[in-house]
Write a protein that holds these residues in place. Structure first.
Motif, mmCIF file in Angstrom:
data_model
loop_
_atom_site.group_PDB
_atom_site.id
_atom_site.type_symbol
_atom_site.label_atom_id
_atom_site.label_comp_id
_atom_site.label_asym_id
_atom_site.label_seq_id
_atom_site.Cartn_x
_atom_site.Cartn_y
_atom_site.Cartn_z
ATOM 1 N N ASP A 106 0.794 -1.230 0.000
ATOM 2 C CA ASP A 106 0.000 0.000 0.000
ATOM 3 C C ASP A 106 0.830 1.286 0.000
ATOM 4 N N TYR A 107 2.095 1.197 -0.339
ATOM 5 C CA TYR A 107 2.949 2.390 -0.409
ATOM 6 C C TYR A 107 2.597 3.205 -1.653
ATOM 7 N N THR A 108 2.554 4.513 -1.499
ATOM 8 C CA THR A 108 2.351 5.401 -2.642
ATOM 9 C C THR A 108 3.482 6.422 -2.676
ATOM 10 N N THR A 109 3.747 6.961 -3.849
ATOM 11 C CA THR A 109 4.879 7.881 -3.994
ATOM 12 C C THR A 109 4.699 9.176 -3.212
ATOM 13 N N ASN A 110 3.482 9.555 -2.855
ATOM 14 C CA ASN A 110 3.322 10.763 -2.056
ATOM 15 C C ASN A 110 3.716 10.542 -0.592
ATOM 16 N N GLN A 111 4.101 9.328 -0.237
ATOM 17 C CA GLN A 111 4.576 9.016 1.111
ATOM 18 C C GLN A 111 6.103 9.029 1.205
ATOM 19 N N ARG A 112 6.764 9.239 0.101
ATOM 20 C CA ARG A 112 8.228 9.141 0.097
ATOM 21 C C ARG A 112 8.858 10.248 0.925
ATOM 22 N N ILE A 113 10.033 9.948 1.421
ATOM 23 C CA ILE A 113 10.811 10.881 2.231
ATOM 24 C C ILE A 113 12.081 11.180 1.441
ATOM 25 N N ALA A 114 12.366 12.456 1.262
ATOM 26 C CA ALA A 114 13.499 12.834 0.425
ATOM 27 C C ALA A 114 14.129 14.125 0.932
ATOM 28 N N ILE A 115 15.264 14.470 0.349
ATOM 29 C CA ILE A 115 15.876 15.769 0.615
ATOM 30 C C ILE A 115 15.947 16.524 -0.702
ATOM 31 N N MET A 116 15.950 17.827 -0.616
ATOM 32 C CA MET A 116 16.013 18.677 -1.795
ATOM 33 C C MET A 116 17.466 18.796 -2.251
ATOM 34 N N MET A 117 17.682 18.518 -3.526
ATOM 35 C CA MET A 117 19.010 18.661 -4.125
ATOM 36 C C MET A 117 18.879 19.531 -5.360
ATOM 37 N N PRO A 135 15.464 -2.318 1.446
ATOM 38 C CA PRO A 135 15.315 -0.860 1.501
ATOM 39 C C PRO A 135 16.409 -0.208 2.358
ATOM 40 N N ARG A 136 16.802 -0.884 3.418
ATOM 41 C CA ARG A 136 17.871 -0.370 4.285
ATOM 42 C C ARG A 136 19.188 -0.245 3.514
ATOM 43 N N GLN A 137 19.515 -1.252 2.723
ATOM 44 C CA GLN A 137 20.738 -1.219 1.923
ATOM 45 C C GLN A 137 20.674 -0.126 0.854
ATOM 46 N N ILE A 138 19.521 0.023 0.240
ATOM 47 C CA ILE A 138 19.359 1.055 -0.795
ATOM 48 C C ILE A 138 19.483 2.444 -0.178
ATOM 49 N N LEU A 139 18.865 2.651 0.976
ATOM 50 C CA LEU A 139 18.974 3.943 1.656
ATOM 51 C C LEU A 139 20.427 4.245 1.999
ATOM 52 N N ALA A 140 21.154 3.251 2.492
ATOM 53 C CA ALA A 140 22.567 3.440 2.824
ATOM 54 C C ALA A 140 23.368 3.826 1.579
ATOM 55 N N GLN A 141 23.121 3.156 0.469
ATOM 56 C CA GLN A 141 23.813 3.488 -0.783
ATOM 57 C C GLN A 141 23.502 4.915 -1.229
ATOM 58 N N GLU A 142 22.231 5.275 -1.153
ATOM 59 C CA GLU A 142 21.806 6.609 -1.576
ATOM 60 C C GLU A 142 22.459 7.694 -0.717
ATOM 61 N N VAL A 143 22.453 7.490 0.587
ATOM 62 C CA VAL A 143 23.048 8.473 1.501
ATOM 63 C C VAL A 143 24.546 8.587 1.235
ATOM 64 N N TRP A 144 25.214 7.461 1.074
ATOM 65 C CA TRP A 144 26.658 7.482 0.798
ATOM 66 C C TRP A 144 26.941 8.198 -0.525
ATOM 67 N N SER A 151 21.041 16.946 7.448
ATOM 68 C CA SER A 151 19.946 16.610 6.526
ATOM 69 C C SER A 151 19.938 15.123 6.198
ATOM 70 N N LEU A 152 21.115 14.555 5.973
ATOM 71 C CA LEU A 152 21.207 13.124 5.665
ATOM 72 C C LEU A 152 20.828 12.283 6.888
ATOM 73 N N GLN A 153 21.245 12.720 8.068
ATOM 74 C CA GLN A 153 20.867 12.010 9.295
ATOM 75 C C GLN A 153 19.356 12.061 9.509
ATOM 76 N N THR A 154 18.755 13.206 9.216
ATOM 77 C CA THR A 154 17.303 13.358 9.333
ATOM 78 C C THR A 154 16.590 12.461 8.332
ATOM 79 N N LEU A 155 17.112 12.392 7.123
ATOM 80 C CA LEU A 155 16.551 11.515 6.096
ATOM 81 C C LEU A 155 16.519 10.066 6.584
ATOM 82 N N ILE A 156 17.618 9.620 7.148
ATOM 83 C CA ILE A 156 17.699 8.252 7.672
ATOM 84 C C ILE A 156 16.707 8.059 8.814
#
Length: 92
Positions: free
Chosen positions: A7-18, A45-54, A73-78
């Motif tokens: 039931d995930y939708t894209t309007n639920q995503r968490i991101a940072i502005m770049m 998802p945990r591995q993907i988030l780690a890759q993205e943050v790195w 900002s990256l810590q907040t994203l995590i």
């Protein structure tokens, strides 16, 4: 996340502005390893988030722009991802 969370939708995503110049070329968002690509669904998802943050961290470091504000900002994203999707970001 759509493939991993019911039931995930894209309007639920968490991101940072770049930076993302539009129209045009360039911008930090386009430099990310995931820009315009499908995710590797063999990873958690945990591995993907780690890759993205790195990856984001590396972009800012290479441009000599990485500072405490970017780090926070990256810590907040995590943290927001972990709090919002508690069952998804469990350390295996």
């Amino acid at each position: 996340m759509k493939a991993k969370v019911k039931d995930y939708t894209t309007n639920q995503r968490i991101a940072i502005m770049m930076e993302h110049l539009s129209p045009g070329k360039g911008g930090r968002h386009r430099q990310t390893s995931s820009y315009g690509r499908s995710p590797d669904l063999t990873l958690s998802p945990r591995q993907i988030l780690a890759q993205e943050v790195w990856n984001i961290r590396s972009i800012y470091l290479n441009q000599k722009l990485y500072n405490s504000s970017i780090r926070k900002s990256l810590q907040t994203l995590i943290k927001l991802n972990q709090e919002t999707w508690q069952n998804v970001f469990i350390k295996e």
